[in-house]
Design an enzyme around this catalytic site. Structure first.
Site, PDB file in Angstrom:
ATOM      1  N   CYS A  12       7.025   2.113   5.737  1.00  0.00           N
ATOM      2  CA  CYS A  12       7.733   2.322   6.999  1.00  0.00           C
ATOM      3  C   CYS A  12       9.059   3.017   6.678  1.00  0.00           C
ATOM      4  O   CYS A  12       9.429   3.152   5.510  1.00  0.00           O
ATOM      5  CB  CYS A  12       7.995   0.979   7.676  1.00  0.00           C
ATOM      6  N   CYS A  96      17.531  -2.256   5.749  1.00  0.00           N
ATOM      7  CA  CYS A  96      17.002  -1.411   6.833  1.00  0.00           C
ATOM      8  C   CYS A  96      17.974  -1.472   8.014  1.00  0.00           C
ATOM      9  O   CYS A  96      18.416  -2.561   8.401  1.00  0.00           O
ATOM     10  CB  CYS A  96      15.630  -1.922   7.264  1.00  0.00           C
ATOM     11  N   GLU A 126      14.165 -11.905   4.615  1.00  0.00           N
ATOM     12  CA  GLU A 126      14.843 -11.273   5.766  1.00  0.00           C
ATOM     13  C   GLU A 126      15.453 -12.343   6.677  1.00  0.00           C
ATOM     14  O   GLU A 126      16.593 -12.216   7.131  1.00  0.00           O
ATOM     15  CB  GLU A 126      13.858 -10.412   6.566  1.00  0.00           C
ATOM     16  N   CYS A 192      10.128  -4.943  14.931  1.00  0.00           N
ATOM     17  CA  CYS A 192      10.050  -3.507  14.641  1.00  0.00           C
ATOM     18  C   CYS A 192       8.624  -3.046  14.929  1.00  0.00           C
ATOM     19  O   CYS A 192       7.666  -3.741  14.592  1.00  0.00           O
ATOM     20  CB  CYS A 192      10.387  -3.294  13.169  1.00  0.00           C
ATOM     21  N   SER A 220      -2.214  -7.786  -0.563  1.00  0.00           N
ATOM     22  CA  SER A 220      -1.330  -7.421   0.544  1.00  0.00           C
ATOM     23  C   SER A 220      -1.960  -7.843   1.874  1.00  0.00           C
ATOM     24  O   SER A 220      -3.013  -7.349   2.264  1.00  0.00           O
ATOM     25  CB  SER A 220      -1.077  -5.911   0.512  1.00  0.00           C
ATOM     26  N   SER A 221      -1.287  -8.772   2.569  1.00  0.00           N
ATOM     27  CA  SER A 221      -1.899  -9.292   3.800  1.00  0.00           C
ATOM     28  C   SER A 221      -1.904  -8.231   4.898  1.00  0.00           C
ATOM     29  O   SER A 221      -2.816  -8.188   5.718  1.00  0.00           O
ATOM     30  CB  SER A 221      -1.194 -10.556   4.268  1.00  0.00           C
ATOM     31  N   ASN A 222      -0.909  -7.357   4.900  1.00  0.00           N
ATOM     32  CA  ASN A 222      -0.921  -6.348   5.973  1.00  0.00           C
ATOM     33  C   ASN A 222      -2.028  -5.316   5.742  1.00  0.00           C
ATOM     34  O   ASN A 222      -2.578  -4.776   6.698  1.00  0.00           O
ATOM     35  CB  ASN A 222       0.467  -5.729   6.177  1.00  0.00           C
ATOM     36  N   SER A 264       2.977  -1.241   1.676  1.00  0.00           N
ATOM     37  CA  SER A 264       3.615  -1.051   0.364  1.00  0.00           C
ATOM     38  C   SER A 264       2.864  -0.061  -0.518  1.00  0.00           C
ATOM     39  O   SER A 264       3.009  -0.080  -1.736  1.00  0.00           O
ATOM     40  CB  SER A 264       3.810  -2.389  -0.334  1.00  0.00           C
TER      41      SER A 264
END
Ligand code: F3S
Length: 282
Positions: A12, A96, A126, A192, A220-222, A264
């Site tokens: 992103c 970010c 975060e 986001c 990677s879960s996404n 990623s």
């Protein structure tokens, strides 16, 4: 064969910016460290390591002076930033801008007397960073059950923000519960849209393609989520980590192939896969 690569595949805006900042710093004279791995991608971290960029887990681990410390896109709390400022190091802040905006909101609203509710995962860096900009009265809510148990008194001015990658539907459910708790409530939807955009685009391309390639880390879960979305739209969806996992023979009979990648996955891997598949493009 027609090949379509998702525009939103891979990093992103915020991660791309942070990774670029690290590469820029690596070119300079000073020794460079990131505070925590800049991204959850072993290849990128290893490549940076080759260029002399190290990873430190916390401010306490800083033992040298005159080095550069890079804050990653997740951002850090006030205490961490102040502890860094006390060290004799150069700080490069790659937080970010969308996360920085949340830091500003919570600081400003708290000064106006609001209690803060952060909808997100309390142990995510975060969220830790966002809470670190609240002096007091900050509650993290991750589930509807947490929302029910929220302990601010009725009538209290309460500002609700969200972890940038939080699921919008779950955020809505939590906000519904909080809205019924007689607070003087201010909802700031700080989610986001990078993740949602990536998922929507992947689904659309998969629907229009004979086969689909999803590139990303095994854990990677996404990327897993992207794979599921694509698989639901296109039976011939393949999950690969790198070009080595790709068996092009499987694709030769297809007229259209789509490509997307998890958050990623670096651009060079996407490009490699793309140019390999494009050899068959007519
Ligand atoms: Fe990425 Fe920043 Fe959004 S890091 S997911 S662009 S909040």
């Amino acid at each position: 064969m027609e090949v379509t690569v998702a525009k939103s595949a891979g990093f992103c805006f915020g991660v791309k910016r942070a990774v670029e900042m690290v590469y820029q710093e690596a070119e300079k004279e000073r020794k460079v460290y990131t505070l925590g791995p800049i991204i959850h991608n072993e290849q990128v971290v290893a490549d940076l390591q080759q260029k002399g960029v190290g990873v430190l887990e916390s401010v306490e681990d800083i033992k040298e002076e005159g080095i550069t410390i890079i804050i990653r896109s997740h951002g850090v709390g006030r205490e961490t930033l102040e502890a860094l400022q006390k060290k004799n190091v150069q700080i490069v802040d790659a937080t970010c801008p969308f996360v920085k905006k949340i830091h500003n909101i919570v600081q400003e609203k708290q000064q106006e007397g609001y209690g803060i509710i952060v909808v997100g995962n309390a142990s995510h860096p975060e969220v830790e960073g966002i809470c670190g900009w609240c002096k007091k009265e900050c509650i993290v809510v991750e589930t509807p059950q947490d929302a029910v148990k929220c302990t601010f008194p009725p009538g209290k001015k309460v500002c609700v923000v969200a972890q940038t990658t939080f699921n919008y539907k779950k955020f809505e459910d939590i906000v519904d519960i909080l809205s019924k708790k007689s607070y003087d409530i201010l909802i700031m939807n700080t989610i986001c849209n990078a993740t949602e955009e990536r998922q929507t685009e992947a689904g659309t391309i998969a629907r229009l393609s004979d086969a689909m390639i999803v590139i990303g880390g095994k854990h990677s879960s996404n990327t897993q989520k992207l794979y599921e979305i694509c698989k639901a739209e296109c039976l011939d969806t393949h999950f690969i980590q790198t070009l080595d996992d790709l068996d092009l023979n499987l694709f030769q009979s297809f007229r259209s192939v789509g490509i997307t990648a998890g958050a990623s996955t670096p651009n060079n891997i996407i490009k490699e896969v793309q140019s390999y598949v494009r050899k068959y493009e007519q």
